[in-house]
Design a protein around this motif. Structure first.
Motif, PDB file in Angstrom:
ATOM      1  N   GLY A  71      -2.533  -6.597  -7.250  1.00  0.00           N
ATOM      2  CA  GLY A  71      -3.421  -7.745  -7.320  1.00  0.00           C
ATOM      3  C   GLY A  71      -4.625  -7.635  -6.403  1.00  0.00           C
ATOM      4  N   LYS A  72      -4.807  -6.474  -5.796  1.00  0.00           N
ATOM      5  CA  LYS A  72      -5.950  -6.239  -4.904  1.00  0.00           C
ATOM      6  C   LYS A  72      -6.623  -4.956  -5.333  1.00  0.00           C
ATOM      7  N   ALA A  73      -7.949  -4.977  -5.380  1.00  0.00           N
ATOM      8  CA  ALA A  73      -8.692  -3.859  -5.954  1.00  0.00           C
ATOM      9  C   ALA A  73      -8.536  -2.578  -5.156  1.00  0.00           C
ATOM     10  N   GLU A  74      -8.353  -1.492  -5.868  1.00  0.00           N
ATOM     11  CA  GLU A  74      -8.413  -0.121  -5.379  1.00  0.00           C
ATOM     12  C   GLU A  74      -7.474   0.175  -4.218  1.00  0.00           C
ATOM     13  N   PRO A  75      -6.164   0.174  -4.446  1.00  0.00           N
ATOM     14  CA  PRO A  75      -5.246   0.700  -3.421  1.00  0.00           C
ATOM     15  C   PRO A  75      -5.680   2.110  -3.035  1.00  0.00           C
ATOM     16  N   TYR A  76      -5.705   2.402  -1.741  1.00  0.00           N
ATOM     17  CA  TYR A  76      -6.332   3.631  -1.260  1.00  0.00           C
ATOM     18  C   TYR A  76      -5.287   4.618  -0.744  1.00  0.00           C
ATOM     19  N   GLY A  77      -4.693   4.321   0.401  1.00  0.00           N
ATOM     20  CA  GLY A  77      -3.625   5.160   0.928  1.00  0.00           C
ATOM     21  C   GLY A  77      -2.267   4.538   0.671  1.00  0.00           C
ATOM     22  N   ILE A  78      -1.211   5.361   0.834  1.00  0.00           N
ATOM     23  CA  ILE A  78       0.143   4.834   0.630  1.00  0.00           C
ATOM     24  C   ILE A  78       1.142   5.661   1.431  1.00  0.00           C
ATOM     25  N   CYS A  79       2.200   4.992   1.865  1.00  0.00           N
ATOM     26  CA  CYS A  79       3.318   5.669   2.515  1.00  0.00           C
ATOM     27  C   CYS A  79       4.591   4.915   2.168  1.00  0.00           C
ATOM     28  N   LEU A  80       5.721   5.603   2.278  1.00  0.00           N
ATOM     29  CA  LEU A  80       6.996   5.044   1.824  1.00  0.00           C
ATOM     30  C   LEU A  80       8.019   5.195   2.927  1.00  0.00           C
ATOM     31  N   GLY A  81       8.779   4.125   3.170  1.00  0.00           N
ATOM     32  CA  GLY A  81       9.785   4.147   4.211  1.00  0.00           C
ATOM     33  C   GLY A  81      11.079   3.512   3.741  1.00  0.00           C
ATOM     34  N   ASP A  82      12.081   3.611   4.604  1.00  0.00           N
ATOM     35  CA  ASP A  82      13.397   3.045   4.333  1.00  0.00           C
ATOM     36  C   ASP A  82      13.502   1.734   5.097  1.00  0.00           C
ATOM     37  N   GLY A  83      13.345   0.599   4.378  1.00  0.00           N
ATOM     38  CA  GLY A  83      13.412  -0.705   5.012  1.00  0.00           C
ATOM     39  C   GLY A  83      14.839  -1.126   5.304  1.00  0.00           C
ATOM     40  N   LYS A  84      15.000  -2.345   5.820  1.00  0.00           N
ATOM     41  CA  LYS A  84      16.317  -2.833   6.199  1.00  0.00           C
ATOM     42  C   LYS A  84      17.277  -2.897   5.008  1.00  0.00           C
ATOM     43  N   SER A  85      16.764  -3.325   3.860  1.00  0.00           N
ATOM     44  CA  SER A  85      17.628  -3.492   2.693  1.00  0.00           C
ATOM     45  C   SER A  85      17.189  -2.686   1.489  1.00  0.00           C
ATOM     46  N   ARG A  86      15.944  -2.248   1.471  1.00  0.00           N
ATOM     47  CA  ARG A  86      15.418  -1.485   0.334  1.00  0.00           C
ATOM     48  C   ARG A  86      14.181  -0.716   0.769  1.00  0.00           C
ATOM     49  N   PRO A  87      13.728   0.239  -0.032  1.00  0.00           N
ATOM     50  CA  PRO A  87      12.520   0.991   0.333  1.00  0.00           C
ATOM     51  C   PRO A  87      11.316   0.065   0.512  1.00  0.00           C
ATOM     52  N   ILE A  88      10.405   0.472   1.395  1.00  0.00           N
ATOM     53  CA  ILE A  88       9.216  -0.320   1.662  1.00  0.00           C
ATOM     54  C   ILE A  88       7.989   0.584   1.613  1.00  0.00           C
ATOM     55  N   ALA A  89       6.962   0.142   0.922  1.00  0.00           N
ATOM     56  CA  ALA A  89       5.721   0.906   0.785  1.00  0.00           C
ATOM     57  C   ALA A  89       4.627   0.241   1.601  1.00  0.00           C
ATOM     58  N   GLY A  90       3.871   1.063   2.326  1.00  0.00           N
ATOM     59  CA  GLY A  90       2.661   0.594   2.977  1.00  0.00           C
ATOM     60  C   GLY A  90       1.464   1.008   2.142  1.00  0.00           C
ATOM     61  N   VAL A  91       0.634   0.049   1.783  1.00  0.00           N
ATOM     62  CA  VAL A  91      -0.549   0.313   0.951  1.00  0.00           C
ATOM     63  C   VAL A  91      -1.787  -0.063   1.751  1.00  0.00           C
ATOM     64  N   THR A  92      -2.703   0.881   1.918  1.00  0.00           N
ATOM     65  CA  THR A  92      -3.911   0.626   2.701  1.00  0.00           C
ATOM     66  C   THR A  92      -5.126   0.475   1.790  1.00  0.00           C
ATOM     67  N   TYR A  93      -6.134  -0.211   2.328  1.00  0.00           N
ATOM     68  CA  TYR A  93      -7.341  -0.519   1.560  1.00  0.00           C
ATOM     69  C   TYR A  93      -8.589  -0.244   2.397  1.00  0.00           C
ATOM     70  N   LYS A  94      -9.707  -0.118   1.696  1.00  0.00           N
ATOM     71  CA  LYS A  94     -10.967   0.194   2.366  1.00  0.00           C
ATOM     72  C   LYS A  94     -11.501  -0.956   3.202  1.00  0.00           C
TER      73      LYS A  94
END
Length: 348
Positions: free
Chosen positions: A136-159
């Motif tokens: 819902g936000k224009a142009e996701p730029y960077g991304i990383c993936l981790g193991d959260g407390k209960s499920r995987p969690i993605a970090g999405v960065t923007y310009k």
């Protein structure tokens, strides 16, 4: 201002500028042992790699690389192309393993589709596109993936300096995403990496430096790890960041100082002492050219054939000409350790 004070001020400004661009320690050189095939497009095309380690046969491990003009390209360790998934303008990619089940997970930032999610068969290494999660936000730029407390969690960065945290839920036949937090920094972000044992998310702010965020604490704020102005070797652009993972949360954070064609190494644990910087030069014997203007990077500490202390892979902007036939170079982490004189930590 007197002439003497003006001269002194000018000299001080020049000294500060020099400190901002040249690290206080020597920059060493290492060589790549191999390279992947080209991503298949000229211009600004290759961007970010991610390494998948085969749990059954390390020799069958893979490098996933992005082609911003087409999609995802998968390479074997010998550099040959294993798969091509033309899904559109994919910028960054990351992999997390051991999350349960017969599949590992990869995510990519897709300029038009949000978060593209992939499964990787643990038995064969086959990569498949599952579906996309619209942010819902224009142009996701960077991304990383981790193991959260209960499920995987993605970090999405923007310009615009925003980083979003998305919980990923589902199976290999379909996944959904839930936005759980958004944090705003001042300027453009791209590279990021989760450090689960230390509870931090490491984020590169291109024109400023590197930050950490205690991502599981709801009210946490970013803490500066290093700044371009500190004189530790970073320059704008600060691009890819990754971690060589040792046991007990120890290891090394590595960041690409793109405009200086070098990589800065820090202690993984706070206070994140700078350990040195290195460049990647030409390996004439192997017929592999040197590396310039690196964007994305990835590191694993697992022992692989030819890479007994782990593998570092980096994007190469010029192969050999700038923005032509871009690809990814493969470097033995043992060579980085030796060149910088790093303590030999036990791998995770």
């Amino acid at each position: 201002m007197t002439l003497a004070r003006l001269v002194l001020a000018s000299a001080s400004a020049l000294a500060l500028a020099a400190c901002a661009s040249v690290p206080a320690y020597p920059t060493v050189a290492v060589m790549p042992l191999a390279e992947t095939g080209v991503v298949g497009a000229t211009g600004d095309s290759a961007d970010d790699p991610a390494i998948w380690v085969s749990p059954t046969d390390p020799a069958q491990s893979l490098v996933l690389g992005t082609n911003k003009q087409e999609g995802l390209v998968v390479f074997a360790l010998d550099g040959s192309e294993a798969q091509r998934l033309p899904l559109g303008p994919i910028n960054n990619v990351d992999v997390r393993q051991g999350l349960g089940g017969p599949f590992d997970l990869a995510v990519a930032s897709n300029d038009t589709q949000g978060i593209s999610v992939f499964s990787i068969k643990r038995a064969t290494g086959e990569v498949a596109h599952i579906n996309d999660i619209q942010t819902g936000k224009a142009e996701p730029y960077g991304i990383c993936l981790g193991d959260g407390k209960s499920r995987p969690i993605a970090g999405v960065t923007y310009k615009d300096g925003t980083i979003e945290l998305w919980e990923i839920d589902g199976e290999a036949d379909g996944v959904t995403g839930k936005l759980v937090r958004s944090v705003k920094l001042a300027t453009q972000l791209e590279g990021c990496v989760f450090d689960e044992p230390n509870g931090t998310l490491v984020i590169g702010e291109e024109e400023h430096g590197i930050w950490t965020l205690a991502y599981e604490e709801a009210d946490s704020q970013p803490v500066e790890l290093d700044a371009i102005a500190a004189g530790n070797g970073l320059v704008a652009d600060v691009e890819g960041v990754s971690i060589w993972r040792g046991k007990d949360g120890k290891g090394w954070i590595v960041a690409s100082a793109q405009a200086a064609n070098r990589y800065v190494v820090y202690e993984r644990q706070a206070p994140h002492t700078p350990m040195g910087a290195f460049t990647i030069g030409e390996n004439t014997e192997a017929g592999v050219d040197g590396v310039t203007h690196t964007d994305g990077i990835d590191i694993v500490s697992a022992a692989l054939p030819q890479y007994p202390r782990g593998l570092l892979t980096v994007q190469d902007d010029a192969n050999p000409l700038k923005e032509q036939d871009q690809n990814f170079k493969l470097v033995s982490w043992a060579d980085v350790e030796a060149a910088l004189g790093l303590p030999l930590l036990e791998a995770e």
